[in-house]
Design a protein around this motif. Sequence first.
Motif, short mmCIF file in Angstrom:
data_model
loop_
_atom_site.label_atom_id
_atom_site.label_comp_id
_atom_site.label_asym_id
_atom_site.label_seq_id
_atom_site.Cartn_x
_atom_site.Cartn_y
_atom_site.Cartn_z
N ILE A 256 -1.94 10.54 10.93
CA ILE A 256 -1.09 9.35 11.05
C ILE A 256 0.38 9.73 10.85
N ASP A 257 0.63 10.63 9.91
CA ASP A 257 2.00 11.06 9.64
C ASP A 257 2.61 11.77 10.86
N LYS A 258 1.76 12.46 11.63
CA LYS A 258 2.24 13.18 12.83
C LYS A 258 2.75 12.22 13.90
N LEU A 259 2.38 10.93 13.80
CA LEU A 259 2.82 9.96 14.81
C LEU A 259 4.33 9.72 14.73
N ASN A 260 4.93 10.06 13.58
CA ASN A 260 6.37 9.86 13.38
C ASN A 260 6.78 8.41 13.58
N LYS A 261 5.99 7.52 12.99
CA LYS A 261 6.30 6.09 13.05
C LYS A 261 6.44 5.55 11.63
N ASN A 262 7.32 4.61 11.46
CA ASN A 262 7.50 3.97 10.15
C ASN A 262 6.47 2.85 9.97
N ILE A 263 5.22 3.27 9.84
CA ILE A 263 4.11 2.32 9.79
C ILE A 263 3.91 1.82 8.35
N LYS A 264 3.61 0.54 8.23
CA LYS A 264 3.23 -0.04 6.94
C LYS A 264 1.72 -0.17 6.91
N LEU A 265 1.06 0.53 5.98
CA LEU A 265 -0.40 0.59 5.95
C LEU A 265 -0.97 -0.15 4.74
N PHE A 266 -2.19 -0.67 4.92
CA PHE A 266 -2.98 -1.25 3.83
C PHE A 266 -4.39 -0.70 3.93
N GLY A 267 -5.02 -0.41 2.78
CA GLY A 267 -6.40 0.04 2.78
C GLY A 267 -7.05 -0.20 1.43
N GLU A 268 -8.39 -0.09 1.42
CA GLU A 268 -9.16 -0.26 0.19
C GLU A 268 -9.78 1.08 -0.20
N PHE A 269 -9.71 1.41 -1.50
CA PHE A 269 -10.09 2.74 -1.96
C PHE A 269 -10.91 2.66 -3.24
N ARG A 270 -11.61 3.76 -3.51
CA ARG A 270 -12.31 3.89 -4.79
C ARG A 270 -11.34 4.39 -5.86
N ALA A 271 -11.71 4.15 -7.11
CA ALA A 271 -10.82 4.46 -8.23
C ALA A 271 -10.67 5.96 -8.45
N ASN A 272 -11.57 6.77 -7.89
CA ASN A 272 -11.46 8.21 -8.10
C ASN A 272 -10.56 8.89 -7.07
N THR A 273 -9.80 8.13 -6.31
CA THR A 273 -8.84 8.69 -5.36
C THR A 273 -7.73 9.41 -6.12
N SER A 274 -7.47 10.65 -5.76
CA SER A 274 -6.52 11.49 -6.50
C SER A 274 -5.08 11.11 -6.18
N ILE A 275 -4.18 11.50 -7.06
CA ILE A 275 -2.76 11.25 -6.81
C ILE A 275 -2.27 12.07 -5.62
N ALA A 276 -2.86 13.24 -5.39
CA ALA A 276 -2.48 14.03 -4.21
C ALA A 276 -2.82 13.28 -2.94
N ALA A 277 -4.01 12.64 -2.92
CA ALA A 277 -4.40 11.84 -1.75
C ALA A 277 -3.49 10.63 -1.60
N LEU A 278 -3.14 9.99 -2.72
CA LEU A 278 -2.25 8.83 -2.67
C LEU A 278 -0.87 9.21 -2.15
N ARG A 279 -0.40 10.40 -2.53
CA ARG A 279 0.90 10.85 -2.04
C ARG A 279 0.87 11.04 -0.52
N ARG A 280 -0.22 11.63 -0.01
CA ARG A 280 -0.34 11.81 1.44
C ARG A 280 -0.34 10.46 2.15
N MET A 281 -1.06 9.49 1.56
CA MET A 281 -1.09 8.14 2.13
C MET A 281 0.31 7.52 2.13
N LYS A 282 1.00 7.67 1.00
CA LYS A 282 2.35 7.08 0.90
C LYS A 282 3.28 7.70 1.94
N THR A 283 3.18 9.00 2.14
CA THR A 283 4.00 9.67 3.15
C THR A 283 3.69 9.16 4.54
#
Length: 620
Positions: free
Chosen positions: A343-370
């Motif tokens: 998704i990041d490769k699309l080079n779009k300023n996209i606003k995303l929403f999703g549902e996740f489990r509590a064991n999602t790591s901060i590294a994964a969250l950072r990738r999502m935020k990016t």
Amino acid sequence: MIPDGQQQRIQNTTLVAAPWPLFDRPSIQIGVLKAYLDQHLPSIQTDARHLFLSIAAQIGYKTYQSLSRRTWLAESIYAAMLYPQRRPGIQKMYLKYARHDPVLKRQAFPDIVRQVKTASRDVIKQVDWSCVDLVGFSVSLCQLTAALYFINKIKRINPDILVVVGGSTFCGPSSQSYLDHFKHIDFIVNGEGETPLATLISALNSTREIKRMPIIPGIVSRHGRKNEDGGFRQIPVLQDLPCPDFDDYFERLEEFIPEKRFFPTIPVEGSRGCWWQRSKDASSEKGCAFCNLNLQWEGYRRKASFQVAQEIETLTDAHQTLSVAFMDNVMPVDKGGSLFREIDKLNKNIKLFGEFRANTSIAALRRMKTAGMQEIQVGIESLSTRLLKKMNKGTRVIQNLEIMKHCETLGLKNVSNLILRFPGSDDKDVAETLQTLEFAMPFQPLKPVRFWLGLESPVWRKHRKFNIKAVYNHPGYRVLFPETVVKHLQFIIQSYRGDLTRQRKAWRPVEKKINQWNRIYTQMHSAAFSRPILNFQDGGTFLIINQRKHNADTATHRLTGLSREIYLFCQTHCSINRILSAFPGLTEDKLMPFLRMMAAKRLMYTENDRYLSLASPIKF
């Protein structure tokens, strides 16, 4: 109804999404169905009608939004139109739920019903139903009475039209009962809709007599041989699904006057089913005990990351909007982060929403935020590990607090829920929740939701295990529908007899504490550029923790040397043994006083032998 012996040719099909989904996004159900039918049955003309969008525009978006937030508000409007003789009781129920809504309390129930009826009449007139051979309705929560109303009206216009319904409302053992009580429904899809619906249309076009049509897995029919359970027939590989078609929704939106237009959110799906429900780590009772979201699917399937990113690119390009919501029950576990890298490769300023489990790591969250993730819903549900075990969540409180802290650190909006009054919960669960709330106060407040019993959920199936004596249809259905219907149908929202009074009393202190949490958090973040309530600055050889307090001076704590290193090491929760292994020469008798002191000051959280630092790093 088609007379016995008559062949039904299907040349024109219309898929309908009735009120009350969120008005600001198209229906992914009929969007995917339309694309699938166009791909597999290109000779059939398939149209999609997002009727709810026109209804929302006509009655006003604020009114529509208020109605769609509560099941019994939404269902009451069309129930009053379906059963006019039941209107007094329906109005009484409506007023019970509407009296606290600032928008609805200013409008009389008869006026809203009249507005919706006029709007519904207008949208029906927009389609030449005499030319439609088959109409399909996707029906989920809040859409039942609306779908039945539109079905009745369409059948009056074209008595020969075939009606197919599907969606989570019609999954399970009650499918045949719906046919028995609603005469205008010809077929019910039990489970995923794409393959059964395409097979049904093909069978109708190749069978001389409808009553001789073969039994189709996933289809329950009132014609010919009975197939009461319907079975399941779903797409084995989600990569075979085409990109959803939302053209109808956006074309209709463009027809509105400028004041009624807006930038919608595009729904996409990367998976179907629940990763936790199929995980080898789950207990023998698969999935969360309260959940019935996966009735229409068997197992768990996911699309390739590049396909999901390609669909996002296609849909955002086509409709020129950059808000995207993942409709997955829970986002797939993706340790490599391939989905959000794509998704990041699309080079779009996209606003995303999703549902996740509590064991999602901060590294994964950072990738999502990016990649553009701005808002997430985490399956937190409880701040008591005892209660999480009863819910079969497979997580612990320390994991919930960790991801809440990570959201605070990364600036992700956290819209997660806290389930109250869960059946079988006890005073120890409540006490643990209240204790944990003291440590959760620096983070975004959770939304309190009262437990509701879903048909075919683990709690419903094994209700006695949860101190429930009996289960039955929610009393609201007795207000909406005639007794003959309620007596023979099992509706998706259930009620129960058990320890309701005790639960209500026991959880009252938690409700009060959450109200306080919301008030304090809002006040402390009212200033511009407000930083996390509990934060730290790293000085390289020392650490300064800023503990902002409500109506009091900020408390500051300085950690140096080994204390600093331990606090930074526990930014993700870890065991005492792991801490000792990371710092050779450190002994447990020297470590424990420091950890206990930090927990006493609520700068760290402890659960069993595990510790988590609660302060978020900041940079000025």
